[in-house]
Structures are given as structure tokens and as C-alpha cells.
Design a protein around this motif. Sequence first.
Motif, mmCIF file in Angstrom:
data_model
loop_
_atom_site.group_PDB
_atom_site.id
_atom_site.type_symbol
_atom_site.label_atom_id
_atom_site.label_comp_id
_atom_site.label_asym_id
_atom_site.label_seq_id
_atom_site.Cartn_x
_atom_site.Cartn_y
_atom_site.Cartn_z
ATOM 1 N N PHE A 134 0.826 -1.201 0.000
ATOM 2 C CA PHE A 134 0.000 0.000 0.000
ATOM 3 C C PHE A 134 0.860 1.250 0.000
ATOM 4 O O PHE A 134 1.871 1.316 0.688
ATOM 5 C CB PHE A 134 -0.900 0.025 1.241
ATOM 6 C CG PHE A 134 -1.683 -1.236 1.420
ATOM 7 C CD1 PHE A 134 -1.235 -2.220 2.284
ATOM 8 C CD2 PHE A 134 -2.844 -1.456 0.700
ATOM 9 C CE1 PHE A 134 -1.945 -3.399 2.435
ATOM 10 C CE2 PHE A 134 -3.561 -2.635 0.847
ATOM 11 C CZ PHE A 134 -3.106 -3.613 1.722
ATOM 12 N N ASN A 135 0.419 2.235 -0.745
ATOM 13 C CA ASN A 135 0.978 3.566 -0.669
ATOM 14 C C ASN A 135 -0.186 4.462 -0.275
ATOM 15 O O ASN A 135 -1.153 4.587 -1.027
ATOM 16 C CB ASN A 135 1.591 3.990 -2.004
ATOM 17 C CG ASN A 135 2.452 5.210 -1.820
ATOM 18 O OD1 ASN A 135 1.958 6.264 -1.457
ATOM 19 N ND2 ASN A 135 3.737 5.063 -2.061
ATOM 20 N N PHE A 148 -3.316 -0.648 11.063
ATOM 21 C CA PHE A 148 -4.284 -1.321 10.191
ATOM 22 C C PHE A 148 -3.599 -1.952 8.982
ATOM 23 O O PHE A 148 -3.893 -3.097 8.626
ATOM 24 C CB PHE A 148 -5.353 -0.330 9.711
ATOM 25 C CG PHE A 148 -6.224 -0.875 8.618
ATOM 26 C CD1 PHE A 148 -7.222 -1.800 8.897
ATOM 27 C CD2 PHE A 148 -6.039 -0.487 7.297
ATOM 28 C CE1 PHE A 148 -8.024 -2.321 7.888
ATOM 29 C CE2 PHE A 148 -6.831 -1.000 6.281
ATOM 30 C CZ PHE A 148 -7.830 -1.925 6.585
ATOM 31 N N TRP A 149 -2.673 -1.228 8.359
ATOM 32 C CA TRP A 149 -2.059 -1.705 7.122
ATOM 33 C C TRP A 149 -1.223 -2.965 7.359
ATOM 34 O O TRP A 149 -1.259 -3.902 6.565
ATOM 35 C CB TRP A 149 -1.236 -0.598 6.473
ATOM 36 C CG TRP A 149 -2.071 0.612 6.237
ATOM 37 C CD1 TRP A 149 -2.030 1.786 6.936
ATOM 38 C CD2 TRP A 149 -3.128 0.756 5.285
ATOM 39 N NE1 TRP A 149 -2.992 2.646 6.456
ATOM 40 C CE2 TRP A 149 -3.681 2.046 5.444
ATOM 41 C CE3 TRP A 149 -3.656 -0.076 4.303
ATOM 42 C CZ2 TRP A 149 -4.723 2.520 4.671
ATOM 43 C CZ3 TRP A 149 -4.706 0.397 3.516
ATOM 44 C CH2 TRP A 149 -5.227 1.675 3.705
ATOM 45 N N SER A 150 -0.480 -2.990 8.463
ATOM 46 C CA SER A 150 0.321 -4.186 8.750
ATOM 47 C C SER A 150 -0.565 -5.356 9.162
ATOM 48 O O SER A 150 -0.288 -6.504 8.805
ATOM 49 C CB SER A 150 1.395 -3.887 9.795
ATOM 50 O OG SER A 150 0.820 -3.403 10.984
ATOM 51 N N LYS A 151 -1.639 -5.082 9.893
ATOM 52 C CA LYS A 151 -2.581 -6.162 10.246
ATOM 53 C C LYS A 151 -3.239 -6.734 8.993
ATOM 54 O O LYS A 151 -3.401 -7.945 8.859
ATOM 55 C CB LYS A 151 -3.666 -5.641 11.190
ATOM 56 C CG LYS A 151 -3.209 -5.372 12.591
ATOM 57 C CD LYS A 151 -4.390 -4.841 13.399
ATOM 58 C CE LYS A 151 -4.009 -4.388 14.766
ATOM 59 N NZ LYS A 151 -5.159 -3.802 15.493
ATOM 60 N N LEU A 152 -3.622 -5.856 8.083
ATOM 61 C CA LEU A 152 -4.257 -6.284 6.836
ATOM 62 C C LEU A 152 -3.304 -7.141 6.017
ATOM 63 O O LEU A 152 -3.672 -8.233 5.547
ATOM 64 C CB LEU A 152 -4.707 -5.061 6.035
ATOM 65 C CG LEU A 152 -5.310 -5.295 4.656
ATOM 66 C CD1 LEU A 152 -6.509 -6.215 4.731
ATOM 67 C CD2 LEU A 152 -5.687 -3.965 4.023
ATOM 68 N N ALA A 153 -2.075 -6.680 5.864
ATOM 69 C CA ALA A 153 -1.088 -7.447 5.101
ATOM 70 C C ALA A 153 -0.779 -8.775 5.785
ATOM 71 O O ALA A 153 -0.594 -9.796 5.119
ATOM 72 C CB ALA A 153 0.191 -6.625 4.926
#
Length: 199
Positions: A134-135, A148-153
Motif C-alpha cells: 500500500f501507498n 491497520f495496514w500491517s494487520k491487513l497485510a
Amino acid sequence: PSAPSAPSAPSAPAECRSLGDRLAVAVLVGLATLSLGTPPSVARLEGVNKPELLPSTPGSSTFVIDVAGFLSDGQEQRIQKRVEALQGDTGVKLRVLAQNYPETPGLAIKDYWGVDPDTIVFVADPNTGNILNFNVGENVDFQVPRSFWSKLAGKFGTKFYWQDNGEDVAIVNAVAAIDNCLREPIGRLQCSTIRGELE
């Protein structure tokens, strides 16, 4: 004597401050700024700029580009509609690029999509190990907790997940989770639960 330090992951140069500059750096190395498990060899990827891989439709109405062929036509259309509704309701521009490096439009997406501080560019590429990259534009970065972004990944992007379930399922679930997160009220528990569509 001190022990040698572990090699650090490649990062964008300090002078890359605007979203456009950060996106350019991210696409140049074939991954976005928030990826997990990036191998050191990724830093050697060549930059790509292939506007001929862009769709013939205008970027202002094309929110999903699948040059890798991960998505069915139906999945692509459902993601397109979901992203349109999200943008209309929240003002956030989610854009999805499914690629298999080096087959990617690369830097050409920046101008094609008019990337700005309200844009999330989601690059799905299995060559980075974790397929979800994600950017995130500055305005969205203030709105969504960074965790959120690291949990999603970590939930939908791992190699084990997309190899067992398919690249398409990882992409569909990630888009649903982003949509769900951006519609939650801002607060302590915002985006704390990662909810996909095909779970």
C-alpha cells in the motif's frame, strides 16, 4: 568489538516527501511503502514505466488495473463498484493495481490515476513475498491507524494465504477490509478488526 547490525529494509530517500514522490519510489522497486517481509533482493528491481499497459479507458473512471490476470471480470467489476461507492461516500480514492513484476505500468499509474493526498494505491504483486502493498496518501494516513495496514497485510497478504486461497481472494478481501475500515467512525477502536468479504 560490536556485532554487525542486521541489514535494514530499503527505504525511500529523505527528500521524497510528497505522495507522488513516494509512489514513484514505491513503484520503482516494485512494492509500496508499507509492505511486510520484503527480501533484501527487492532493492535491485529495475524501475518500470510502461504506459502501454494502461487501459484505454480514462483513469478518472478506471479504478482497477489487472495486468496480471488475477481477477475474473466479475470480481474486477465488483471491486470497481465498491471503490466507486467508497470514493463517493468518503472522498478517499482507492486504486488497485494487480501486477506481476516486471509486467506493470509502473510509474505511469501516477499521472493516469491523478494520485493525490486522498489516494490509496494498492499494489498486489506476489513477487514481493507479501502480495498486499500500500501507498497511502497523507490525508488518509491521518484518518487510518497505521497498525491497520500491517494487520491487513498479515491477515490476507502472506504467501501462505494467497497460495492457499488464490491471489484473487487476497485482493477481494483486502479491498473489502479497506472499505470497511474507512467507513468506521473515527475513534479508539477504528479499524481494529480486519473484515474481508470472502471469509
